[in-house]
Enzyme design. Sequence first.
Site, PDB file in Angstrom:
ATOM      1  N   HIS A 254       1.160   2.096  -7.555  1.00 63.95           N
ATOM      2  CA  HIS A 254       1.486   3.311  -6.789  1.00 63.95           C
ATOM      3  C   HIS A 254       1.575   2.988  -5.284  1.00 63.95           C
ATOM      4  CE1 HIS A 254       1.366   7.750  -6.066  1.00 63.95           C
ATOM      5  NE2 HIS A 254       0.836   7.363  -4.914  1.00 63.95           N
ATOM      6  N   GLU A 255       0.540   2.340  -4.761  1.00 62.19           N
ATOM      7  CA  GLU A 255       0.529   2.056  -3.322  1.00 62.19           C
ATOM      8  C   GLU A 255       1.601   1.040  -2.947  1.00 62.19           C
ATOM      9  OE1 GLU A 255      -0.932   4.111  -1.516  1.00 62.19           O
ATOM     10  OE2 GLU A 255      -2.147   5.020  -3.101  1.00 62.19           O
ATOM     11  N   GLU A 284       6.488   9.840  -1.854  1.00 65.13           N
ATOM     12  CA  GLU A 284       5.859   9.954  -3.167  1.00 65.13           C
ATOM     13  C   GLU A 284       6.867   9.667  -4.283  1.00 65.13           C
ATOM     14  OE1 GLU A 284       2.698  10.179  -2.887  1.00 65.13           O
ATOM     15  OE2 GLU A 284       2.067  10.495  -4.946  1.00 65.13           O
TER      16      GLU A 284
HETATM   17 ZN    ZN Z   1       1.031   8.474  -3.112  1.00 65.95          ZN
END
Ligand code: ZN
Length: 489
Positions: A254-255, A284
């Site tokens: 995710h990061e 996002e």
């Molecule tokens: Zn995020």
Amino acid sequence: MSAFDELMAFQRQTEALAQVGGRLGWDQETVMPEGAAGQRAEEIGALEGVLHSRRTDPRLDGWLKAAKAPDAAGEAQLRLIRRSHARTMKVPAKLAEEIATVMSLAQGVWAEHRAKEDVAGFLPTLRRVVELKRQEGAALAAGGDPYDALVDDYEPGMTGAAIAAMFDAMRPRLVRLREKVLGAAAPKGVVGVFPAEAQLALSRELATVFGYDWSRGRVDLAVHPFSSGSGHDVRITTRVSETDPFNCFYSTIHEVGHAAYEQGIDAAYALTPVGQGVSMGVHESQSRSYENQLGRSRAFTGWLFGRMREVFGAFGIADAEGFYRAVNRVHPGYIRTEADEVHYNLHIMMRFDLERALIRGELDVADLEAAWNERFRADFGVAVDKPSNGMLQDVHWSCGLFGYFPTYTLGNVYAGCLVKALRGDLPGLDGQMADGDVTAATGWLRERLQRHGGLYEPRDVVRRACGFEPSEGPLLDYLEAKFGAIYGV
Ligand code: ZN
């Protein structure tokens, strides 16, 4: 020197100082000695003061009036500087100062009362935060909707009404999917102890696989994973639980999605307003594409299953199909950050409705807990057992981050559109991902979207990348197809 060049030279120093501020924050969450906390607050406060005076510098007006942009990127730079300058000037200095002071203390008050499960003790602070954000929203909106003005900080061009319409269209299909899935047999999860060092080694491998540029980044441990910085220094953090390896692996992926976006922006834009991710929602969309749509796909989890067997031996899952089901297990839970793809957006929708009502004065802070618990029961089918599993679970409201929550779901929606488009362009993708190769997908995202930074408006850059108007349809189709197949519903 032309007015444009003078403005850009001045802005470049402001951007550089803002990066320094960000790095102080990174340091605070990772390696700062405990005893430095007080001094650090003063250091950050001093730097914030410098940044504020630069953002309100009397020369900016003249430069902005006289500046002629040499090209499209220059136009975008002017647009972003104008927006940020106008925003700063709309909020009275005294209010801005009070917001900074109250928010910096409120986070500690929230943490203290969350630990004690004490809603009543936190309410006076929350009431003050909401009052201040309502005042700020009103100052920014200049007669318009204060919540829209707050949303605009994180997602320029987006409004509460547009979000509400999108969420209304999503909710019935998500609730229906949730009910069908929870009525079916749950897949088995992984069992065993997964040594921290081995997890971290594999998470570094995953970061490399997803295109993280180690020459311009590093990975450290932190309580809450995050990505920090832009340009040539983009750092991420992850965390480790020895019984839940997916936490570490998928937090990292995710990061890396956030970091790869920043690292992927055209180097010519570094240390300028265009040289950063354009909005929280678009940010996002990258992290969720990497983590969920690619990272939790059947093809990629097949490769990950093989690597985990090599590293950890047996862990209670017989084959790649069972592993895919374990990675995508749907489980009702109280906590947003631990939610699966089916539940996640339902968490966001209730926060959006509640915070919008708070800011518009339609819900009193004193009634928030009852409103939260009632909505949670309606959407999730269970009663909240304690405040830390309910309205005290998220840090956002204590830091004044009203208008931020919807950008998480917007990111999911954009990810649905982007991955639909890239899958259309890359028919061989699953075959490559089954060998642990995601470069075709990450390269597509970099070329179509990431490299532009702030050149286009958020929705515009997604539309250009996809070749169609973004909507919630592709995400819902993806979720229904994926979880329908996994659960046989
Ligand atoms: Zn995020």
